[in-house]
Design a protein around this motif. Structure first.
Motif, mmCIF file in Angstrom:
data_model
loop_
_atom_site.group_PDB
_atom_site.id
_atom_site.type_symbol
_atom_site.label_atom_id
_atom_site.label_comp_id
_atom_site.label_asym_id
_atom_site.label_seq_id
_atom_site.Cartn_x
_atom_site.Cartn_y
_atom_site.Cartn_z
ATOM 1 N N PRO A 180 38.167 47.167 48.582
ATOM 2 C CA PRO A 180 37.226 48.261 48.319
ATOM 3 C C PRO A 180 37.610 49.560 49.033
ATOM 4 O O PRO A 180 37.172 50.631 48.649
ATOM 5 C CB PRO A 180 35.890 47.733 48.824
ATOM 6 N N ALA A 181 38.445 49.473 50.053
ATOM 7 C CA ALA A 181 38.859 50.672 50.790
ATOM 8 C C ALA A 181 39.805 51.507 49.937
ATOM 9 O O ALA A 181 40.720 50.988 49.304
ATOM 10 C CB ALA A 181 39.544 50.274 52.091
ATOM 11 N N ILE A 182 39.590 52.807 49.934
ATOM 12 C CA ILE A 182 40.420 53.726 49.152
ATOM 13 C C ILE A 182 41.384 54.434 50.085
ATOM 14 O O ILE A 182 40.976 55.033 51.083
ATOM 15 C CB ILE A 182 39.554 54.747 48.394
ATOM 16 N N GLU A 183 42.675 54.349 49.762
ATOM 17 C CA GLU A 183 43.704 55.036 50.543
ATOM 18 C C GLU A 183 43.925 56.426 49.988
ATOM 19 O O GLU A 183 43.871 56.644 48.787
ATOM 20 C CB GLU A 183 45.028 54.281 50.447
ATOM 21 N N LYS A 184 44.218 57.357 50.856
ATOM 22 C CA LYS A 184 44.541 58.705 50.428
ATOM 23 C C LYS A 184 46.017 58.737 50.057
ATOM 24 O O LYS A 184 46.879 58.398 50.856
ATOM 25 C CB LYS A 184 44.261 59.678 51.564
ATOM 26 N N ALA A 185 46.319 59.109 48.811
ATOM 27 C CA ALA A 185 47.701 59.185 48.343
ATOM 28 C C ALA A 185 47.879 60.505 47.619
ATOM 29 O O ALA A 185 47.640 60.606 46.427
ATOM 30 C CB ALA A 185 48.031 58.020 47.437
ATOM 31 N N GLY A 186 48.287 61.526 48.354
ATOM 32 C CA GLY A 186 48.443 62.842 47.741
ATOM 33 C C GLY A 186 47.079 63.424 47.410
ATOM 34 O O GLY A 186 46.182 63.480 48.243
ATOM 35 N N TYR A 187 46.899 63.861 46.165
ATOM 36 C CA TYR A 187 45.626 64.426 45.732
ATOM 37 C C TYR A 187 44.656 63.359 45.228
ATOM 38 O O TYR A 187 43.503 63.634 44.985
ATOM 39 C CB TYR A 187 45.859 65.460 44.622
ATOM 40 N N ALA A 188 45.143 62.159 45.045
ATOM 41 C CA ALA A 188 44.307 61.092 44.497
ATOM 42 C C ALA A 188 44.194 59.957 45.510
ATOM 43 O O ALA A 188 44.936 59.882 46.475
ATOM 44 C CB ALA A 188 44.918 60.560 43.205
ATOM 45 N N GLY A 189 43.260 59.086 45.264
ATOM 46 C CA GLY A 189 43.103 57.895 46.087
ATOM 47 C C GLY A 189 43.500 56.674 45.290
ATOM 48 O O GLY A 189 43.511 56.678 44.070
ATOM 49 N N ARG A 190 43.837 55.607 45.975
ATOM 50 C CA ARG A 190 44.182 54.364 45.282
ATOM 51 C C ARG A 190 43.741 53.183 46.123
ATOM 52 O O ARG A 190 43.487 53.299 47.312
ATOM 53 C CB ARG A 190 45.666 54.286 44.990
ATOM 54 N N ARG A 191 43.652 52.048 45.475
ATOM 55 C CA ARG A 191 43.253 50.817 46.140
ATOM 56 C C ARG A 191 44.447 49.866 46.206
ATOM 57 O O ARG A 191 45.268 49.840 45.312
ATOM 58 C CB ARG A 191 42.123 50.143 45.372
ATOM 59 N N LYS A 192 44.502 49.083 47.283
ATOM 60 C CA LYS A 192 45.565 48.095 47.437
ATOM 61 C C LYS A 192 45.089 46.750 46.916
ATOM 62 O O LYS A 192 43.950 46.364 47.136
ATOM 63 C CB LYS A 192 45.924 47.928 48.912
ATOM 64 N N PRO A 193 45.959 45.996 46.232
ATOM 65 C CA PRO A 193 45.569 44.648 45.815
ATOM 66 C C PRO A 193 45.458 43.723 47.027
ATOM 67 O O PRO A 193 46.324 43.727 47.900
ATOM 68 C CB PRO A 193 46.680 44.207 44.886
ATOM 69 N N LYS A 194 44.361 42.934 47.084
ATOM 70 C CA LYS A 194 44.176 41.958 48.162
ATOM 71 C C LYS A 194 44.892 40.658 47.829
ATOM 72 O O LYS A 194 45.626 40.121 48.643
ATOM 73 C CB LYS A 194 42.687 41.671 48.386
ATOM 74 N N TYR A 195 44.660 40.149 46.618
ATOM 75 C CA TYR A 195 45.299 38.907 46.191
ATOM 76 C C TYR A 195 45.198 38.782 44.683
ATOM 77 O O TYR A 195 44.436 39.486 44.033
ATOM 78 C CB TYR A 195 44.683 37.684 46.871
ATOM 79 N N THR A 196 45.998 37.869 44.137
ATOM 80 C CA THR A 196 46.007 37.590 42.698
ATOM 81 C C THR A 196 45.874 36.086 42.504
ATOM 82 O O THR A 196 46.511 35.308 43.216
ATOM 83 C CB THR A 196 47.320 38.079 42.057
#
Length: 110
Positions: free
Chosen positions: A48-64
């Motif tokens: 659920p945490a959003i990382e700052k990546a340039g001008y946009a944010g993204r989420r990291k996959p926890k598991y599949t």
């Protein structure tokens, strides 16, 4: 003479590439025809945490995880796939599960 030699090498390489691709595709087709293919769902759960990546944010996959039946993901067995649902029950193993919002999940069907 150099032009003719280059043309012969190019044609030979093209023929070998075509033959390789043809034999590879035929082998995959016959292997799949003999085996029974079961569809499955690949479920990627994101943090659920959003990382700052340039001008946009993204989420990291926890598991599949991979499940064979979509009903395994529904928290209430009475719900059908056609109804709207907001939570998925993700099996973690040992009888445990995690309830995850559908906004944090990506499902791919194979």
């Amino acid at each position: 003479m150099k032009t003719e030699k280059r043309m012969v090498c190019f044609i030979a390489a093209a023929v070998l590439l075509i033959l390789t691709l043809w034999f590879t595709s035929c082998g995959a087709t016959t292997a799949e025809a003999g085996a029974e293919r079961k569809p499955c769902y690949h479920v990627t759960v994101y943090s659920p945490a959003i990382e700052k990546a340039g001008y946009a944010g993204r989420r990291k996959p926890k598991y599949t995880i991979t499940v064979e039946n979509f009903g395994e993901l529904l928290p209430d067995p009475k719900l059908s796939a056609e109804r709207e649902y907001q939570l998925l029950q993700i099996p973690l193993g040992d009888g445990r599960f995690e309830l995850v919002s559908t906004s944090l999940v990506e499902i791919e069907y194979y």
